[in-house]
Design a protein around this motif. Structure first.
Motif, PDB file in Angstrom:
ATOM      1  N   ALA A 117      51.401  -4.659  49.563  1.00  0.00           N
ATOM      2  CA  ALA A 117      50.570  -3.718  48.777  1.00  0.00           C
ATOM      3  C   ALA A 117      50.689  -2.398  49.439  1.00  0.00           C
ATOM      4  CB  ALA A 117      49.231  -4.374  48.312  1.00  0.00           C
ATOM      5  N   TRP A 152      54.041  -0.545  48.539  1.00  0.00           N
ATOM      6  CA  TRP A 152      54.075  -0.259  47.055  1.00  0.00           C
ATOM      7  C   TRP A 152      53.080   1.141  46.774  1.00  0.00           C
ATOM      8  CZ3 TRP A 152      55.846  -1.268  42.329  1.00  0.00           C
ATOM      9  CH2 TRP A 152      55.254  -0.818  41.097  1.00  0.00           C
ATOM     10  N   TYR A 153      51.856   1.095  47.351  1.00  0.00           N
ATOM     11  CA  TYR A 153      50.862   2.290  46.912  1.00  0.00           C
ATOM     12  C   TYR A 153      51.636   3.484  48.012  1.00  0.00           C
ATOM     13  CZ  TYR A 153      47.845  -0.545  44.300  1.00  0.00           C
ATOM     14  OH  TYR A 153      47.158  -1.432  43.306  1.00  0.00           O
ATOM     15  N   LEU A 156      49.655  -2.162  41.158  1.00  0.00           N
ATOM     16  CA  LEU A 156      50.317  -3.143  41.744  1.00  0.00           C
ATOM     17  C   LEU A 156      50.806  -4.121  40.746  1.00  0.00           C
ATOM     18  CD1 LEU A 156      51.604  -4.012  44.455  1.00  0.00           C
ATOM     19  CD2 LEU A 156      49.570  -5.203  44.713  1.00  0.00           C
ATOM     20  N   ASP A 164      50.942  -9.062  43.250  1.00  0.00           N
ATOM     21  CA  ASP A 164      49.501  -9.063  43.543  1.00  0.00           C
ATOM     22  C   ASP A 164      49.000 -10.476  43.922  1.00  0.00           C
ATOM     23  OD1 ASP A 164      46.840  -8.052  43.619  1.00  0.00           O
ATOM     24  OD2 ASP A 164      46.769  -8.341  41.485  1.00  0.00           O
TER      25      ASP A 164
END
Length: 664
Positions: free
Chosen positions: A625, A628-629, A656, A661
Motif C-alpha cells: 500500500a 502504491w500511494y 488502492l 487491499d
C-alpha cells in the motif's frame, strides 16, 4: 466401534512450501500483536507483568519460511485419523499436528471450518501459515513457527484402554519440548487433548500457548463464554476493557457485527468453568472446554470491511465460506507470556465436541440467560467433573513411551537430548531423527570443531549452551559465523561484528558480508550497508550459492541500496536473479519501487496495472500500500513537491485497488 488411530492420505490442492530462507533473521520480528499504544491504566498488575515478560528479541534460531507460492496442485498429504462411533478427527502431522477436520458422525456436521486447500500465507511468526482446523500455538505471541512443520507422531494406549495419538516436538524459540495427546473415549462425543509443556533447563523460560479452533462463519453464529467483560484488541493496537456482549453500538458476540477485524479476550471470573462455544442460528455448533489451568478464551472475527474480506479470500479458494477463531490459552490475552520454572511443567486437558442449545435463549436479548443456557447444556453432556477426571486419568499416561511411530518430526530435539543427556519420559527424541542440519552441531559437541560442506551455511544455534561451545571451538570460518549469530541474538552486537569479520577473513565471503551489512543497516550506516550488500550479492552469484540464498539475499540487498538512494545499483543487483524469480510478486513490487526511485512513476504504476500478487506479504505489512500511494502522489504532484494537499488528492484519484487491499 472401538476407538482407533490409523494413517491415511488426503489429496488436497496445495501450494508448495519451498525451502527455508537460509539467511538468519537478524532483524527484530515485526510486532503486529504487541501493545503498540501502551498499556491501559486499569490493566490488572499480573496482566501488566505478563505483557512485559518474554517478548521476542528475534526469531533465532528459527528460520523464515517465505519461498512459497500460490499455484496449487493436487498433493497427497499424510493424515492420521482418530475415530470412534461418534467422531472422526483427521490430523495432519506434517503441518504442525493440525486437526484438519472434526466430523460428528450421528449428525454429519463438521464442527470445524475445514479449509479445502493448503495455501500458505505470511501469518506465522516465521512466515508460512494456513487457516482452518485446530492448531497448537506455542513459542511466542502469534501463530507459532511450527504451523507448517512436521511433528513426531505415534500411537499408544489411551487412558480408557483404547488408542491415543501423541504429537510432540522441540519448540526452538523457547527451547522447550511439548506434547499433545489426542483420544476419543469409547462412545464419547468429545475429542480429548492432553497437553504438556516442559522446561528441562536450569533457568525459568517464558511460555506461550493458545489452542486455536476455526469455526464456520455465519451472520447468525454467536460466540458464547462465561464472561460479562472482555479485553478488546484491534488494528489500533490498544488493549481496552469492554462490556460483553455489546459495545461501540454492536453486539460483538456475532461474527459479522463489527466492521473491522479484531480480538475479544473474555475475562472469565476466577472459579468459573472455562469454556467457549460457537453456535449457529439453530443452536448447533462447537464447544471447547478445559481444566482450569487454560484460563483464557478468545474470539477473533474478521469483520465486514472489504480489506478484511479480501484477507479471508487470500487464505482459500474464491467462493469458500468464511470462518472465525475461538481460542483457549494459558493467559487472559495473547499479549502475555508466563514464566515456567526450571524443571517444571504446565499440563492441562482440553475437550472439543458438539453442543446443541435452545436457539431462542441462545439468541435472545438476555446475555446472562444465553450463556447460562450454553453452560447448562455443556454440563449435561460433559460435566466439569468428568473433564477433571479425564485429566487425572491421563496424567500417568503422559509419561508412557510411544509404541508405534506414525510420523517423524525434526532432529533438533534429538540433538538437545544428546547434548544434555536428559531423558524426557513420553517424548523420546531418537538419534534416528538427526539429519544433515544437525550433523555439524554433533561434530562441535563431540570434537570441538564445526565444519560444513554445503553451499550455504546451515541453521545457527543461539542458546547459551551452544554459544559457550562455539566460543570454545577450534577457530574456523563457520564457527566464527555461527558464533556471530549467537552473539547478535544475545545482544552483544560489537562482538558479533568481530566474529563475522573473522569469518570473512577466513574465506566465508557472502554469508559473512551479508551479516555485516545487516549490522551496518541496523546501526544506521546505510551507505556502508549498501556496499556490503552489493558485494555479498556479487559473491553469492559467483560463489555457487543456492537459488534460495541468492533470491533472499538479492531482495535484502536491493532494499538496502534503495534506502541508500542507489536505485541504479539496486536495478543491477536485481537483474542478476534468474528471470523466473524476478517474475514473482515480491520482485515485481521491488521493481515498482526501483522505477519510482528512478523517477519513472508512470512505469511503476504500469507494474501495478499489469497485476501481481506478493505471495509472502506478511500480516500487518504496509509495503504494498505504501508503494502504491507513493506512486500515486508522484503522479499527482508531477515535478512539484508532495504536500498534504497532494497526498489527499492522490488518495482520492488513485484509491488502492481491491486486489491489493489486504493484509495491511
Amino acid at each position: 466401534m472401538s476407538t482407533t488411530v490409523r494413517t491415511a492420505v488426503l489429496t488436497l490442492p496445495a501450494a508448495p512450501l519451498g525451502p527455508e530462507n537460509p539467511l538468519p533473521p537478524l532483524s527484530a520480528p515485526q510486532d503486529v500483536h504487541g501493545p503498540g499504544a501502551g498499556l491501559p491504566d486499569d490493566l490488572p498488575p499480573d496482566m501488566a507483568r505478563q505483557v512485559r515478560h518474554g517478548r521476542l528479541r528475534s526469531l533465532l534460531p528459527v528460520r523464515r519460511r517465505d519461498d512459497y507460492g500460490r499455484k496449487r496442485v493436487p498433493t497427497d498429504v499424510t493424515a492420521i485419523v482418530v475415530e470412534n462411533d461418534r467422531l472422526r478427527a483427521t490430523v495432519l502431522p506434517e503441518f504442525g499436528g493440525r486437526v484438519h477436520s472434526l466430523l460428528h458422525k450421528p449428525t454429519g456436521r463438521s464442527l470445524l471450518y475445514t479449509n479445502p486447500v493448503l495455501q500458505p500465507a505470511g501469518y506465522a511468526l516465521n512466515g508460512a501459515w494456513f487457516s482452518g482446523g485446530i492448531e497448537w500455538n506455542t513459542g511466542a505471541t502469534g501463530h507459532g513457527p511450527l504451523a507448517t512443520a512436521p511433528l513426531h507422531a505415534a500411537r499408544l494406549p489411551a487412558p480408557d484402554g483404547g488408542e491415543m495419538l501423541r504429537l510432540w516436538e522441540w519448540e526452538r524459540l523457547r527451547d522447550l519440548p511439548f506434547q499433545v495427546d489426542l483420544w476419543l473415549p469409547d462412545g464419547s462425543d468429545f475429542l480429548y487433548a492432553g497437553v504438556r509443556v516442559r522446561n528441562p533447563h536450569d533457568r525459568p523460560v517464558p511460555v506461550y500457548w493458545w489452542s486455536n479452533a476455526a469455526v464456520p462463519e455465519d451472520a447468525r453464529t454467536r460466540i458464547l463464554a462465561p464472561a460479562d467483560a472482555a479485553w478488546s484488541y484491534g488494528r489500533e493496537r490498544t488493549l481496552r476493557r469492554v462490556p460483553v456482549p455489546a459495545h461501540d453500538g454492536a453486539d460483538h458476540t456475532y461474527l459479522l457485527a463489527g466492521e473491522r477485524s479484531g480480538d475479544h479476550f473474555y475475562d472469565l471470573p476466577d472459579g468459573e468453568r472455562r469454556w467457549v462455544a460457537a453456535l449457529d442460528g439453530d443452536g448447533h455448533g462447537l464447544v471447547q472446554t478445559s481444566t482450569d489451568l487454560l484460563r483464557g478464551r478468545k474470539l477473533y472475527a474478521w469483520g465486514t470491511a472489504p480489506a478484511d474480506r479480501r484477507r479471508q479470500e487470500w487464505l482459500t479458494e474464491p467462493g469458500t465460506g468464511g470462518y472465525a477463531e475461538v481460542q483457549a490459552g494459558l493467559t487472559r490475552t495473547q499479549l502475555e507470556h508466563v514464566p515456567l520454572e526450571a524443571g517444571g511443567e504446565f499440563a492441562w486437558l482440553e475437550a472439543y465436541g458438539p453442543l446443541t442449545a435452545d436457539p431462542g435463549r441462545i439468541h435472545g436479548p438476555d446475555w446472562a440467560a444465553a450463556r447460562a443456557e450454553a453452560a447448562g447444556r455443556l454440563q449435561a453432556v460433559l460435566p466439569r467433573a468428568a473433564v477433571d477426571a479425564a485429566y487425572a486419568a491421563w496424567r500417568p499416561y503422559a509419561d508412557h513411551a510411544p509404541k508405534e511411530t506414525l510420523a517423524t518430526g525434526s532432529g533438533w530435539g534429538a540433538l538437545e537430548a544428546e547434548r544434555s543427556g536428559r531423558e524426557l519420559p513420553g517424548t523420546p527424541f531418537p538419534a534416528s531423527a538427526l539429519g544433515d542440519q544437525q550433523r555439524p552441531w554433533q561434530e562441535l559437541l563431540h570434537t570441538g570443531v564445526l565444519t560444513e560442506d554445503g553451499r550455504d551455511p546451515g541453521p545457527s544455534l543461539v542458546s547459551p549452551h551452544w554459544r559457550e561451545l562455539l566460543e570454545a571451538a577450534e577457530p574456523g570460518p563457520y564457527a566464527s559465523y555461527h558464533l556471530g549469530v549467537a552473539q547478535w541474538h544475545a545482544g552483544d552486537r560489537s562482538q558479533a561484528v568481530r566474529s563475522w569479520e573473522c569469518a570473512l577473513r577466513d574465506g566465508l565471503d557472502w554469508p559473512a558480508l551479508r551479516c555485516l551489512a545487516a549490522a551496518d543497516r541496523a546501526a544506521g550506516h546505510h551507505e556502508r550497508a549498501a556496499d556490503r550488500y552489493a558485494a555479498a550479492a556479487r559473491a553469492a552469484r559467483t560463489g555457487g550459492a543456492t537459488p534460495a540464498a541468492l533470491t533472499a539475499l538479492t531482495r535484502e540487498a536491493a532494499c538496502a541500496l534503495l534506502a541508500a538512494g542507489r536505485a541504479d545499483d539496486a536495478a543491477r543487483i536485481v537483474e542478476g536473479v534468474p528471470a523466473p524469480a524476478r517474475a514473482h510478486g515480491r520482485f515485481r513490487l521491488l521493481n515498482a519501487r526501483i522505477l519510482l526511485a528512478r523517477g519513472d512513476a508512470a512505469g511503476a504504476r504500469a507494474v501495478f496495472d499489469e497485476g501481481f500478487d506478493v505471495d509472502d506479504l506478511q500480516e500487518g505489512e504496509r509495503t504494498l500500500a505504501d508503494v502504491w500511494y507513493a506512486v500515486a502522489e508522484r503522479l499527482v504532484a508531477g515535478p512539484g513537491p508532495v504536500t498534504a494537499e497532494v497526498r489527499a488528492r492522490a488518495r482520492e484519484r488513485h484509491p488502492l485497488p481491491a486486489r491489493y487491499d489486504h493484509l495491511a
